[in-house]
Motif scaffolding. Structure first.
Motif, PDB file in Angstrom:
ATOM      1  N   GLN A  51      38.949  49.845  46.332  1.00 28.99           N
ATOM      2  CA  GLN A  51      37.049  48.601  46.656  1.00 28.99           C
ATOM      3  C   GLN A  51      36.516  47.511  47.091  1.00 28.99           C
ATOM      4  O   GLN A  51      35.959  47.555  47.234  1.00 28.99           O
ATOM      5  CB  GLN A  51      38.026  47.286  45.664  1.00 28.99           C
ATOM      6  N   CYS A  92      36.790  46.097  35.220  1.00 26.08           N
ATOM      7  CA  CYS A  92      36.885  46.382  36.693  1.00 26.08           C
ATOM      8  C   CYS A  92      35.683  45.440  37.332  1.00 26.08           C
ATOM      9  O   CYS A  92      34.730  45.443  37.056  1.00 26.08           O
ATOM     10  CB  CYS A  92      36.492  47.994  36.768  1.00 26.08           C
ATOM     11  N   LEU A  93      35.962  44.617  38.537  1.00 27.70           N
ATOM     12  CA  LEU A  93      35.301  44.140  39.463  1.00 27.70           C
ATOM     13  C   LEU A  93      34.331  45.235  40.339  1.00 27.70           C
ATOM     14  O   LEU A  93      33.327  43.968  40.694  1.00 27.70           O
ATOM     15  CB  LEU A  93      36.520  43.424  40.548  1.00 27.70           C
ATOM     16  N   HIS A 134      45.157  51.090  36.142  1.00 30.70           N
ATOM     17  CA  HIS A 134      44.323  50.542  36.465  1.00 30.70           C
ATOM     18  C   HIS A 134      43.725  51.333  38.098  1.00 30.70           C
ATOM     19  O   HIS A 134      42.814  51.784  38.867  1.00 30.70           O
ATOM     20  CB  HIS A 134      43.489  49.659  35.971  1.00 30.70           C
ATOM     21  N   GLU A 135      44.713  49.715  38.424  1.00 31.34           N
ATOM     22  CA  GLU A 135      44.581  49.997  40.672  1.00 31.34           C
ATOM     23  C   GLU A 135      45.312  51.319  40.823  1.00 31.34           C
ATOM     24  O   GLU A 135      44.612  52.012  41.874  1.00 31.34           O
ATOM     25  CB  GLU A 135      45.287  48.637  40.470  1.00 31.34           C
ATOM     26  N   HIS A 138      42.952  53.819  41.007  1.00 34.27           N
ATOM     27  CA  HIS A 138      41.490  53.536  42.431  1.00 34.27           C
ATOM     28  C   HIS A 138      41.851  54.228  43.347  1.00 34.27           C
ATOM     29  O   HIS A 138      40.863  54.908  43.813  1.00 34.27           O
ATOM     30  CB  HIS A 138      41.099  51.978  42.834  1.00 34.27           C
TER      31      HIS A 138
HETATM   32 NI    NI Z   1      39.024  47.937  38.536  1.00 32.13          NI
END
Ligand code: NI
Length: 169
Positions: A51, A92-93, A134-135, A138
């Motif tokens: 990210q 999510c950021l 979730h991470e 990514h």
């Molecule tokens: Ni995220």
């Protein structure tokens, strides 16, 4: 310390598959410090290196109420998943303002290196387990909206692009 820029969906760089961290050196330790600061500043509970446009297998998280229990996973590998799954609302950021349901394992165990490069086994359930899954997605180049229907995903994509255009003006 430095705040890092968080890539926003649908930035194609979010779909890069991360490579393993070769060595937990001062460069990685600085990255961890900066990623934690960036995550806390953005009021997130997790941030993957992907990210912030660094394509190496590194995750920082903190699911504590007091925001004082950082957890660092380097080169995480899933070693166990529960039979039970659950639909959880995720955000999510990289997709600010969007929340939707994703099916995840209730509990997972991962092996990973910590910030000192020491191998650890981390057992997790509930929010932490969801966050880890979730991470780790990514790091594989997957954003949670890819679990949603194409219709919803396209709507989110348009909304994100519109917001980015408006911010650029
Ligand atoms: Ni995220």
């Amino acid at each position: 310390m430095a705040l890092l820029q968080i890539l926003r969906y649908p930035d194609p760089r979010l779909h890069t598959v991360a490579k393993p961290v070769a060595s937990v050196d001062t460069r990685i330790q600085t990255l961890i410090t900066d990623m934690l600061q960036t995550m806390y500043d953005a009021k997130g509970i997790g941030l993957a290196a992907t990210q912030v446009d660094v394509h190496e297998r590194l995750i920082v998280m903190d699911v504590s109420e007091e925001r004082d229990q950082p957890l660092i996973l380097i080169n995480p590998q899933l070693v166990w998943t529960s039979a039970e799954t659950h639909l959880n609302e995720e955000g999510c950021l990289s997709v600010p303002g969007i929340y939707d349901g994703v099916e995840r394992f209730d509990a997972v165990t991962v092996s990973a290196l910590d910030a000192q490069g020491v191998s650890r086994v981390v057992e997790s359930q509930d929010l932490l387990a969801v966050c880890i899954q979730h991470e780790m997605d990514h790091l594989m180049g997957k954003v949670f909206v890819e679990y949603l229907s194409p219709l919803k995903r396209n709507r989110i994509k348009k909304k994100m692009l519109k917001a980015q255009r408006e911010e650029a003006q």
